[in-house]
Motif scaffolding. Structure first.
Motif, short mmCIF file in Angstrom:
data_model
loop_
_atom_site.label_atom_id
_atom_site.label_comp_id
_atom_site.label_asym_id
_atom_site.label_seq_id
_atom_site.Cartn_x
_atom_site.Cartn_y
_atom_site.Cartn_z
N GLU A 193 -10.42 -7.27 -1.69
CA GLU A 193 -11.69 -6.75 -1.19
C GLU A 193 -11.46 -6.09 0.16
O GLU A 193 -10.45 -6.31 0.83
N TYR A 194 -12.44 -5.29 0.56
CA TYR A 194 -12.38 -4.63 1.85
C TYR A 194 -12.93 -5.58 2.92
O TYR A 194 -14.13 -5.72 3.07
N LYS A 195 -12.03 -6.25 3.62
CA LYS A 195 -12.41 -7.17 4.70
C LYS A 195 -11.73 -6.67 5.97
O LYS A 195 -10.64 -7.12 6.31
N LYS A 240 -10.70 -4.38 -6.82
CA LYS A 240 -11.15 -5.59 -6.15
C LYS A 240 -10.31 -6.80 -6.57
O LYS A 240 -9.98 -7.65 -5.75
N ARG A 252 -10.75 2.70 1.25
CA ARG A 252 -12.19 2.44 1.21
C ARG A 252 -12.97 3.75 1.26
O ARG A 252 -13.89 3.96 0.48
#
Length: 160
Positions: A146-148, A141, A76
């Motif tokens: 996704e960046y969670k 993505k 990220r």
């Protein structure tokens, strides 16, 4: 956007990005006005150093896709760094366009025949690089995730 993903597969994006980055690194040392390469100017080494982040991002994305891993905070941060580096790409576009617009200012001087073609190539490659970078963000993505990080432990270092 899904149409673009079908037209440009991930492998093509990766290879084209690498080829364009390598070409722009070489052209970064080229002087449009003089038709010579300048290897002893410090300014010419800034762009190749910044592209290292782009190469690392491509490698990390490729590795995550190949190993079927999830995104991590380091990835990220690398992507956020690429957002900032894309401003450098945009600056390079405007800088080259400014140089190209000065073509008529030097009518009395001898301007090389390669001035407009190489300058146009540089602008086109930067625009294509920005386009491919944005598509690679979309592929990250879709293929990696996704960046969670609210659900995961943020202290896990997956690069160790």
């Amino acid at each position: 956007m899904n149409i673009l993903l079908r037209i440009f597969p991930w492998k093509m994006i990766k290879v084209l990005s690498i080829v364009i980055l390598m070409t722009l690194i070489v052209l970064n040392f080229y002087g449009l006005y003089t038709n010579k390469f300048y290897f002893f100017k410090f300014d010419n080494y800034i762009f190749p150093i910044l592209t290292l982040a782009h190469f690392v991002y491509l490698y990390v994305t490729w590795f995550k896709v190949r190993e079927n891993e999830y995104p991590d905070p380091q990835m990220r941060n690398l992507e956020y760094m690429l957002y900032i580096i894309m401003f450098v790409y945009v600056f390079q576009i405007f800088d080259t366009l400014y140089i190209l617009s000065s073509y008529s200012d030097y009518d009395e001087s001898i301007i090389p025949v390669t001035f407009l073609p190489v300058g146009s190539l540089i602008v086109t490659l930067y625009i294509l690089l920005i386009f491919l970078t944005l598509i690679s963000f979309k592929y990250r993505k879709v293929l990696v995730g996704e960046y969670k990080f609210m659900d995961m432990n943020d202290n896990i270092d997956s690069w160790q």
